[in-house]
Design an enzyme around this catalytic site. Structure first.
Site, PDB file in Angstrom:
ATOM      1  N   ARG A   1       7.719 -26.747 -33.009  1.00 50.05           N
ATOM      2  CA  ARG A   1       8.674 -27.002 -31.568  1.00 50.05           C
ATOM      3  C   ARG A   1      10.075 -25.976 -31.313  1.00 50.05           C
ATOM      4  NH1 ARG A   1      10.596 -32.668 -30.997  1.00 50.05           N
ATOM      5  NH2 ARG A   1       9.160 -34.223 -31.440  1.00 50.05           N
TER       6      ARG A   1
ATOM      7  N   ARG B   1      15.391 -27.968 -27.858  1.00 53.90           N
ATOM      8  CA  ARG B   1      16.560 -27.763 -27.190  1.00 53.90           C
ATOM      9  C   ARG B   1      17.676 -27.108 -28.571  1.00 53.90           C
ATOM     10  NH1 ARG B   1      16.918 -34.002 -28.167  1.00 53.90           N
ATOM     11  NH2 ARG B   1      14.888 -33.383 -29.896  1.00 53.90           N
TER      12      ARG B   1
ATOM     13  N   ARG C   1      15.897 -28.976 -18.289  1.00 56.23           N
ATOM     14  CA  ARG C   1      16.212 -30.269 -19.237  1.00 56.23           C
ATOM     15  C   ARG C   1      17.329 -30.965 -18.429  1.00 56.23           C
ATOM     16  NH1 ARG C   1      15.367 -33.480 -19.697  1.00 56.23           N
ATOM     17  NH2 ARG C   1      15.041 -34.569 -21.561  1.00 56.23           N
TER      18      ARG C   1
ATOM     19  N   ASP D   1       3.838 -32.686 -25.092  1.00 53.86           N
ATOM     20  CA  ASP D   1       4.105 -33.893 -26.030  1.00 53.86           C
ATOM     21  C   ASP D   1       2.998 -34.236 -26.310  1.00 53.86           C
ATOM     22  OD1 ASP D   1       6.625 -34.545 -27.880  1.00 53.86           O
ATOM     23  OD2 ASP D   1       5.486 -36.816 -27.539  1.00 53.86           O
TER      24      ASP D   1
ATOM     25  N   TYR E   1       2.381 -44.595 -32.761  1.00 56.75           N
ATOM     26  CA  TYR E   1       3.451 -45.595 -30.881  1.00 56.75           C
ATOM     27  C   TYR E   1       3.207 -46.320 -30.244  1.00 56.75           C
ATOM     28  CZ  TYR E   1       6.329 -41.013 -32.376  1.00 56.75           C
ATOM     29  OH  TYR E   1       7.292 -40.317 -33.092  1.00 56.75           O
TER      30      TYR E   1
HETATM   31  O1  CP3 Z   1       6.155 -27.505 -30.727  1.00 60.40           O
HETATM   32  C1  CP3 Z   1       6.346 -27.522 -29.570  1.00 60.40           C
HETATM   33  O2  CP3 Z   1       7.064 -26.311 -29.650  1.00 60.40           O
HETATM   34  C2  CP3 Z   1       5.967 -28.184 -28.795  1.00 60.40           C
HETATM   35  C3  CP3 Z   1       5.906 -28.983 -27.955  1.00 60.40           C
HETATM   36  C4  CP3 Z   1       5.857 -30.337 -28.851  1.00 60.40           C
HETATM   37  C5  CP3 Z   1       7.046 -31.611 -28.260  1.00 60.40           C
HETATM   38  N1  CP3 Z   1       6.376 -32.773 -28.632  1.00 60.40           N
HETATM   39  C6  CP3 Z   1       8.266 -31.357 -27.718  1.00 60.40           C
HETATM   40  C7  CP3 Z   1       9.470 -32.410 -27.678  1.00 60.40           C
HETATM   41  C8  CP3 Z   1       5.036 -30.593 -29.923  1.00 60.40           C
HETATM   42  C9  CP3 Z   1       3.905 -30.276 -29.931  1.00 60.40           C
HETATM   43  C10 CP3 Z   1       5.478 -32.122 -29.865  1.00 60.40           C
HETATM   44  C11 CP3 Z   1       4.947 -33.052 -31.026  1.00 60.40           C
HETATM   45  C12 CP3 Z   1       5.396 -34.674 -30.977  1.00 60.40           C
HETATM   46  N2  CP3 Z   1       5.510 -35.089 -30.086  1.00 60.40           N
HETATM   47  C13 CP3 Z   1       5.139 -34.962 -32.162  1.00 60.40           C
HETATM   48  C14 CP3 Z   1       4.537 -34.269 -33.548  1.00 60.40           C
HETATM   49  C15 CP3 Z   1       4.743 -32.970 -34.237  1.00 60.40           C
HETATM   50  C16 CP3 Z   1       6.576 -33.543 -34.606  1.00 60.40           C
HETATM   51  O3  CP3 Z   1       7.698 -33.410 -34.290  1.00 60.40           O
HETATM   52  O4  CP3 Z   1       6.391 -34.933 -36.147  1.00 60.40           O
HETATM   53  C17 CP3 Z   1       5.565 -35.984 -32.212  1.00 60.40           C
HETATM   54  C18 CP3 Z   1       5.870 -36.866 -33.486  1.00 60.40           C
HETATM   55  C19 CP3 Z   1       6.157 -36.316 -31.459  1.00 60.40           C
HETATM   56  C20 CP3 Z   1       7.201 -38.006 -30.459  1.00 60.40           C
HETATM   57  C21 CP3 Z   1       8.436 -37.318 -29.677  1.00 60.40           C
HETATM   58  N3  CP3 Z   1       8.877 -36.400 -29.341  1.00 60.40           N
HETATM   59  C22 CP3 Z   1      10.050 -37.653 -30.362  1.00 60.40           C
HETATM   60  C23 CP3 Z   1      10.012 -38.233 -31.296  1.00 60.40           C
HETATM   61  C24 CP3 Z   1      10.440 -37.354 -29.733  1.00 60.40           C
HETATM   62  C25 CP3 Z   1      11.941 -37.680 -29.487  1.00 60.40           C
HETATM   63  C26 CP3 Z   1      12.610 -36.978 -30.314  1.00 60.40           C
HETATM   64  C27 CP3 Z   1      13.705 -35.771 -30.497  1.00 60.40           C
HETATM   65  O5  CP3 Z   1      12.999 -34.709 -31.006  1.00 60.40           O
HETATM   66  O6  CP3 Z   1      14.442 -35.291 -29.401  1.00 60.40           O
HETATM   67  C28 CP3 Z   1       9.863 -36.592 -28.286  1.00 60.40           C
HETATM   68  C29 CP3 Z   1      10.706 -35.863 -27.347  1.00 60.40           C
HETATM   69  C30 CP3 Z   1      10.422 -34.343 -27.356  1.00 60.40           C
HETATM   70  N4  CP3 Z   1       9.037 -33.329 -28.000  1.00 60.40           N
HETATM   71  C31 CP3 Z   1      11.246 -32.845 -27.233  1.00 60.40           C
HETATM   72  C32 CP3 Z   1      10.783 -32.057 -27.552  1.00 60.40           C
HETATM   73  C33 CP3 Z   1      11.734 -30.113 -26.857  1.00 60.40           C
HETATM   74  C34 CP3 Z   1      12.672 -33.506 -26.908  1.00 60.40           C
HETATM   75  C35 CP3 Z   1      12.883 -33.750 -25.231  1.00 60.40           C
HETATM   76  C36 CP3 Z   1      14.263 -33.477 -25.395  1.00 60.40           C
HETATM   77  O7  CP3 Z   1      15.398 -34.244 -25.595  1.00 60.40           O
HETATM   78  O8  CP3 Z   1      14.456 -32.288 -24.434  1.00 60.40           O
END
Ligand code: CP3
Length: 356
Positions: free
Chosen positions: A35, A39, A48, A84, A162
């Protein structure tokens, strides 16, 4: 040989990250953070503020720009494409939205055998063409700079959770009820997901990703060892076997699986992701030294003062004990409230401290 090919070849040979994936000696321990584009960075929040999560993911130029933000600011040894794990579900027939303050929501979750039968398995180029295009843009920028790009996808179980729950989950009740009661339906669902994700990952490598990470983030939080072996292992094994066609390193990431990391490692992956729930030396012993490891700093540590961070980083590095095949990372994704200055110091510290 044209220049692009020469560049790619030299990236493969010299990148510290790719060398560590292959357990070759490196001049410093490579570091990137799960990640890392997100943010905690003001540059990310600025984009964003103007575009929704799905808009950003579906606009290759924006996804490419965000992917590069942490590389330009902190100099990590690898980039990960901004996307994502959930968007591939959209083309399979699921109605996904990222809801502010709530996370991902699926409005038509899978609840019956008929729902699983109705799931589509579209080819990646049709389903995820925007991310493949973002990969082409980023690879063109980063390959000449000697920085590899990681492609990724969600693992069948984590995606199934999911798709079935309709969003995040604490106890995975509906997912496990379906899995236990309807093993044939479970098999059909996991095979469909494995097919779509394998095709997606292979196409990411074709588009320019030089390594591929599979995120099975919820595997170990939901399933014990015997269920992992019965309900996840066959499908992840199938997927990693398929990924060998890409001829790039693969990373097998999960959390909560410390107790049975040997079973995780048996599914495949050049590199095994290790969360923070087990010391790295013990984890590597369980994995076996013929696979590399990635991790395993507790993400919470980055919310503490620098002296504390340093102590915890030193402990991870001490447990590696100079062995080839360690990629420094967090045990899970970075939190949005981590100070950017801490990230900057962390990346520089790992690279300098391990420099040889
Ligand atoms: O690693 C990276 O920088 C690449 C981008 C990436 C994102 N999500 C961006 C993201 C990757 C590899 C993921 C994977 C992801 N997404 C997983 C597996 C990895 C992990 O963290 O366990 C899972 C379970 C998700 C599902 C997901 N996406 C959730 C549960 C959420 C909301 C929770 C949160 O952190 O806000 C997201 C949103 C998400 N994916 C954001 C980002 C940067 C936040 C979006 C925002 O509000 O700007």
């Amino acid at each position: 040989m044209n220049t692009a090919v020469t560049d790619t070849q030299s990236l493969i040979e010299t990148s510290t990250f790719l060398r560590a994936c292959r357990r070759e000696p490196v001049d410093h321990t490579p570091i990137w953070l799960m990640r890392q584009a997100g943010r905690y960075m003001p540059e990310y929040r600025a984009i964003r503020a103007k575009h929704s999560m799905l808009e950003v993911i579906r606009t290759p130029e924006l996804a490419a720009e965000i992917t590069l933000q942490p590389i330009n600011a902190f100099g990590m040894d690898a980039a990960i494409i901004f996307s994502d794990i959930l968007p591939p579900l959209v083309g399979m027939g699921l109605n996904l939205e990222f809801v502010k303050g709530e996370g991902p929501v699926i409005y038509n979750p899978i609840r019956t055998v008929a729902d699983i039968e109705a799931l589509q398995t579209p080819p990646a180029e049709e389903n995820m063409g925007f991310t493949l295009e973002a990969i082409r843009l980023v690879a063109a920028e980063l390959t000449p700079r000697g920085v590899p790009l990681i492609g990724f996808a969600g693992a069948p179980f984590t995606l199934a959770s999911y798709a079935i729950e309709g969003g995040g989950s604490k106890n995975y009740e509906k997912t496990k009820a379906l899995m236990y009661q309807y093993p044939d339906a479970w098999d059909m669902l996991m095979r469909k997901l494995a097919t779509v994700q394998a095709d997606y990952l292979l196409n990411q490598a074709k588009a320019g990703a030089s390594a591929l990470q599979l995120f099975d983030s919820w595997a170990g939080l939901a399933l014990g060892m015997q269920d992992y072996v019965r309900y996840i292992q066959p499908y992840n094994t199938l997927l990693f076997a398929e990924l060998e066609k890409a001829k790039v390193p693969t990373i097998n990431f999960s959390t909560g699986t410390a107790l049975y990391l040997d079973e995780v490692a048996a599914c495949g992956g050049s590199v095994i992701g290790v969360d923070w729930r087990i010391p790295l030396d013990l984890a590597w012993e369980k994995v076996g030294f013929n696979q590399a490891v990635q991790g395993n700093l507790d993400p919470t540590v980055l919310l503490t003062d620098w002296e504390t961070v340093k102590t915890k980083v030193d402990d991870v590095l001490r447990r590696v004990n100079g062995r080839s095949g360690h990629i420094f990372n967090l045990g899970h994704g970075i939190f949005p409230n981590v100070p950017t200055d801490t990230v900057k110091r962390l990346v520089a510290y790992v690279q300098e401290q391990t420099s040889r």
